[in-house]
Motif scaffolding. Sequence first.
Motif, short mmCIF file in Angstrom:
data_model
loop_
_atom_site.label_atom_id
_atom_site.label_comp_id
_atom_site.label_asym_id
_atom_site.label_seq_id
_atom_site.Cartn_x
_atom_site.Cartn_y
_atom_site.Cartn_z
N PRO A 1 -1.23 6.28 8.02
CA PRO A 1 -0.05 6.79 7.11
C PRO A 1 1.04 6.92 8.07
CG PRO A 1 -2.18 7.85 5.91
CD PRO A 1 -2.41 6.52 8.13
N GLN A 2 1.23 7.51 8.95
CA GLN A 2 2.36 7.82 9.77
C GLN A 2 3.17 6.54 10.34
OE1 GLN A 2 -0.50 10.36 10.02
NE2 GLN A 2 0.54 11.26 8.39
N TYR B 1 7.27 -0.29 5.32
CA TYR B 1 6.21 1.20 4.83
C TYR B 1 8.12 1.77 4.41
CZ TYR B 1 9.98 3.59 7.79
OH TYR B 1 10.73 4.52 8.39
N GLN C 1 1.87 3.59 -0.23
CA GLN C 1 1.03 3.65 0.77
C GLN C 1 0.17 2.19 1.72
OE1 GLN C 1 -2.62 5.41 -0.19
NE2 GLN C 1 -2.49 4.61 -2.32
N GLY D 1 -5.33 2.42 -2.82
CA GLY D 1 -5.25 2.76 -1.42
C GLY D 1 -6.72 2.06 -0.69
N HIS E 1 1.03 -2.97 4.31
CA HIS E 1 1.80 -2.25 3.57
C HIS E 1 1.72 -3.39 2.39
CE1 HIS E 1 2.67 1.09 6.43
NE2 HIS E 1 2.80 1.52 5.30
#
Length: 476
Positions: A289-290, A297, A302, A329, A362
């Motif tokens: 996620p980072q 992104y 997400q 997700g 993504h």
Amino acid sequence: MRQVVIEPDFEAWRSTARGLLVNGVDPDAVQILDRETPQNLGLIFGQDDAPLRKVEPGNIVVPKAFLEAAQVAARHASPERWQLMYRLLWRLQKERMLMHVDIDPDVAELKRMEQQVRRDLHKMHAFVRFRQVTDEMPSGESREHFIAWYKPDHNILELAAPFFEERFPTMRWSILTAKQSVHWDPESRHLTWAAGCPREAAPQDDELEEMWRSYYKSIFNPARLNPRAMRSEMPVRYWQNMPEVQLLPQLMMQAGSRTDAMIKAQNAETAEAYLPPQHTLPALAQALPQCKGCELYCHATQAVFGEGHVHAELMLVGEQPGDEEDRKGKPFVGPAGKVLNRVVEELGLDRKTMYVTNAVKHFKFVDRGKRRLHQSPRLSEMTACRPWLLAELQAVRPKVVVCLGATAAKSLLGAKFALMKDRGKLVSSPYAEQVVATIHPSAVLRAMDPQGSEQLYDFLRQDLLFAHKAAMRQAG
């Protein structure tokens, strides 16, 4: 001088040339014409109709280099091609190495004609633009039909048709030229030939116009802008059939700023910096996620990590998350996922024993009102995201990897991999020893008709079964 009129094709010329040669007819004593040359029509009535003696080829010398060049040059528009080819054939009976003498005027002219035909064929592959129409059937139903009108320099339609047959096997399409037309029926899987027609007989505009413009805008590389080369490769006379050309003035004006942006993007980070030290699935899922390795992104809801058995024998790699995957997700939970689940169930397999992921993490899309339409990721985005996929491969260590669709296949097998040509085969990759590429489940949903959808579904089913069996053999 003897005058012989033939049909305008290579086989007719070859049959006639053999008879002339065996009968000892010197090239200077005969004039070979074809029925499509207007200025020759008056000669038909004055031709010598004495039948030629039918003979076997015998000792006639026909080098492979000559045969290959002549078959292509026979498509040239010049009415002199038949005479040139017979003159060379005559000379080759005594000058056995003649085709290796590039400076010979006859050899040079034949090769020039061959090159011009091949270049014209390349242009046709690149510049044909289909437009969508709707055919009304006697039953009252309607069906999609894609029609293109094209003006080649030479008689290349028969050479070009197999390319479009392979590229658009599930579409009903027609290519019209002034001399000849060809029609492809995806149901019968046959090409049908018909007479030519004028430009006015083809449709002028449709909803595909915007698609062509969007596509050209996406592939336009401002860093390689060369107007002189563009005019050479895409001559002005082709522009009337190419809606994307309308964008050229704008794209050329923006080339400088877009090139600067590309240079900055090349220096941007990739996903490598965001990977955790330990390439275990839990650690990777927590770190994903980072990730800001590419600009995708910024727009997606997400990042979507893979899902499945931690030590799966079979790993399925798709292109990227879709709309539903982006919201939930999880990979392959939308319409394409339902197709995949159906195939897996029909084969008696269990998706829980597999590992399913995507080459790009993504969702890439373009907004169309309330809808988000899928866009294929660029090579730079696939490259930026590849460290995540390689880390998953390292963590799972599958026996066989199945690439679902062209994007996944190119990510692991290289940009030149031809999906429809090499699907369903075990190949190796720098990133995985055993890889099988097949169509993406979404292709089944996008097929033009039920027959095409069924065929693509069968491809997917066959290839997945083949990959499963290969993984089981590897597992012992």
